[in-house]
Design a protein around this motif. Structure first.
Motif, mmCIF file in Angstrom:
data_model
loop_
_atom_site.group_PDB
_atom_site.id
_atom_site.type_symbol
_atom_site.label_atom_id
_atom_site.label_comp_id
_atom_site.label_asym_id
_atom_site.label_seq_id
_atom_site.Cartn_x
_atom_site.Cartn_y
_atom_site.Cartn_z
ATOM 1 N N UNK A 112 0.834 -1.207 0.000
ATOM 2 C CA UNK A 112 0.000 0.000 0.000
ATOM 3 C C UNK A 112 0.868 1.256 0.000
ATOM 4 N N UNK A 113 1.944 1.221 0.802
ATOM 5 C CA UNK A 113 2.841 2.373 0.851
ATOM 6 C C UNK A 113 3.541 2.583 -0.487
ATOM 7 N N UNK A 114 4.002 1.495 -1.106
ATOM 8 C CA UNK A 114 4.700 1.609 -2.386
ATOM 9 C C UNK A 114 3.749 2.060 -3.497
ATOM 10 N N UNK A 166 11.359 1.573 6.250
ATOM 11 C CA UNK A 166 11.621 2.718 5.376
ATOM 12 C C UNK A 166 10.638 2.770 4.215
ATOM 13 N N UNK A 167 10.279 1.615 3.668
ATOM 14 C CA UNK A 167 9.273 1.594 2.606
ATOM 15 C C UNK A 167 7.925 2.070 3.122
ATOM 16 N N UNK A 168 7.521 1.565 4.290
ATOM 17 C CA UNK A 168 6.240 1.969 4.862
ATOM 18 C C UNK A 168 6.256 3.448 5.228
ATOM 19 N N UNK A 189 3.497 5.686 -3.077
ATOM 20 C CA UNK A 189 4.749 6.328 -3.461
ATOM 21 C C UNK A 189 4.904 6.392 -4.975
ATOM 22 N N UNK A 190 4.438 5.351 -5.664
ATOM 23 C CA UNK A 190 4.580 5.264 -7.120
ATOM 24 C C UNK A 190 3.352 5.757 -7.869
ATOM 25 N N UNK A 191 2.339 6.237 -7.131
ATOM 26 C CA UNK A 191 1.100 6.739 -7.746
ATOM 27 C C UNK A 191 0.436 5.653 -8.602
#
Length: 445
Positions: free
Chosen positions: A21-23, A200-202, A26-28
């Motif tokens: 979900x976070x990625x 860090x990704x989250x 981040x990547x739209x």
């Protein structure tokens, strides 16, 4: 829209969906992850195109790869039938390219001979290109899942088979490079490399974003954030951990991983008396606050504030002020872990940019955990809670997002309304036994 299969790592299952979900944010990338099941490593999603598929998982830690689905079913026959129905029109596109086949089995296995026989069942694709085991133009993969359908010792049977074209891989292989066993400088509290990278990704760390760890220690979260391009800043009440010894320090790790350009600085300081100016904003705060297990949690100050309220600074015989000497050790007082968490949330509400994230790890008892154990703040939105379980206790990665200031209240509320319960340290050393059992064993009432 095209359908894709995300092959997940079968570890830290409660973190996988949160990381994706976070990625995606981040990547739209717009993606529905409601089909995620912690029991299986197979996650089917629909995406606009291959570019979105690659971007979604290219820096993931808990993903192995993503595939364009050509067909799947609950048996090999059903899978082949679906491949003929779904993908027949695209076969000619890959007729003359170099290729290879892979077979991946989850909770099951096939011998080399069985794999070869399975691959030969796809002869109807009529691929004429060269077979290259190294650097082929395309990789086609059969992914199988086996389960026991009846009693616990029953033989495993095939429950799902999928055939697809490899689209892209993740960054799961970097875990080995950042393994603490290979790191130049670590300490007793150095955080697990895999979970630091996941954090860090989250935390939506990205190139140019300022990331702060107020309990830096040996810099595990700083290094992980810098790997993803974050500009890392750290502090700790004990400067010895950050400075290191024998020519090794946090900077030794930055040298090892060639991340110097992403290191801002570190400073020694008590988080509850943080010197960061009010108008300095951070994109993310990622940390593992001290639990106070190895030694009681302490902050700068005196235990008896009333007694020493009017006491003047100590002057030595030579006239020097004691607190100005380089070997001066300031006094410390005990501090409640829950109070520290509330201070952390207050600090995040003041210093995070709008939509900036706070990712902090907190310890909890498995039997006694409840929603009241998760601290809250009116300016922060609780996004997720991921759990890493041990024996009688767990540690949870709790993630918050700073609400847009235009939509939040005008005054930041400093104090939490929750009551502070028993210290985690006390529960830990009595094995999380219930209080009444401890009192009964000691003869107290």
């Amino acid at each position: 829209m095209p359908q894709y299969l995300i092959l997940l790592a079968q570890t830290h299952e409660s973190f996988r969906k949160t990381e994706l979900e976070a990625l995606a944010r981040l990547e739209h990338v717009q993606v529905d992850l409601s089909g995620h099941d912690e029991v299986t490593p197979l996650l089917f999603v629909t995406l606009q195109n291959e570019d979105e598929a690659r971007r979604l998982i290219r820096r993931a830690i808990l993903v192995r790869a993503i595939y364009e689905v050509w067909g799947y079913g609950e048996s090999q026959e059903a899978m082949h039938e679906d491949v003929r129905r779904r993908a027949r029109e695209v076969w000619p596109k890959y007729k003359d390219v170099s290729f290879k086949f892979d077979v991946i089995s989850f909770q099951g296995s096939r011998t080399k001979e069985e794999q070869r026989e399975l691959i030969e069942t796809f002869d109807y694709l009529n691929f004429d290109g060269l077979i290259r085991m190294r650097n082929p133009e395309e990789i086609f993969t059969v992914i199988e899942e086996y389960r026991r359908k009846e009693y616990i010792d029953a033989p495993r049977v095939l429950t799902k088979a999928c055939f697809g074209r490899f689209i892209g891989g993740s960054q799961r292989d970097i875990i080995d490079s950042y393994d603490l066993k290979k790191r130049r400088y670590i300490g007793t509290t150095s955080f697990d490399a895999e979970l630091a990278l996941i954090s860090s990704n989250i935390g939506l760390v990205a190139p140019g974003k300022i990331v702060y760890d107020p309990f830096a220690g040996t810099g595990s979260f700083m290094v992980a954030a810098s790997h993803f391009g974050g500009m890392a800043l750290g502090s700790d009440i004990d400067g010895r951990q950050m400075r290191g010894r024998r020519k090794h320090s946090i900077l030794s790790n930055y040298t090892q991983y060639r991340l110097h350009s992403n290191f801002l600085d570190t400073f020694v300081g008590d988080f509850t008396h943080n010197p960061i100016r009010p108008n300095f904003f951070l994109d993310a705060i990622i940390c593992d606050p001290p639990y106070g297990v190895r030694e009681g949690l302490k902050v700068l100050g005196s235990k008896d504030t009333e007694r020493y309220a009017d006491k003047q600074p100590t002057r030595l015989e030579n006239g020097d002020m004691s607190h100005l000497r380089p070997d001066y050790i300031p006094p410390k007082k005990p501090y409640h872990f829950d109070k520290l968490l509330d201070d952390l949330l207050y600090f995040a509400a003041r210093h995070l940019v709008d939509d900036g994230r706070l990712c902090c790890w907190i310890p909890t008892s498995n039997e006694e955990f409840g929603e009241r154990d998760i601290p809250s703040h009116p300016e922060l939105e609780l996004l997720s809670t991921c759990v890493q379980e041990f024996n009688k206790w767990s540690r949870r990665l709790v993630t918050y997002s700073r609400k847009p200031r235009s939509l939040s209240s005008s005054t930041v509320i400093e104090k939490s309304s929750r009551e502070y319960s028993e210290q985690f340290r006390d529960k830990y050393f009595r094995g999380f036994a219930k209080a009444k059992d401890v009192l009964g064993a000691s003869g107290l009432k």
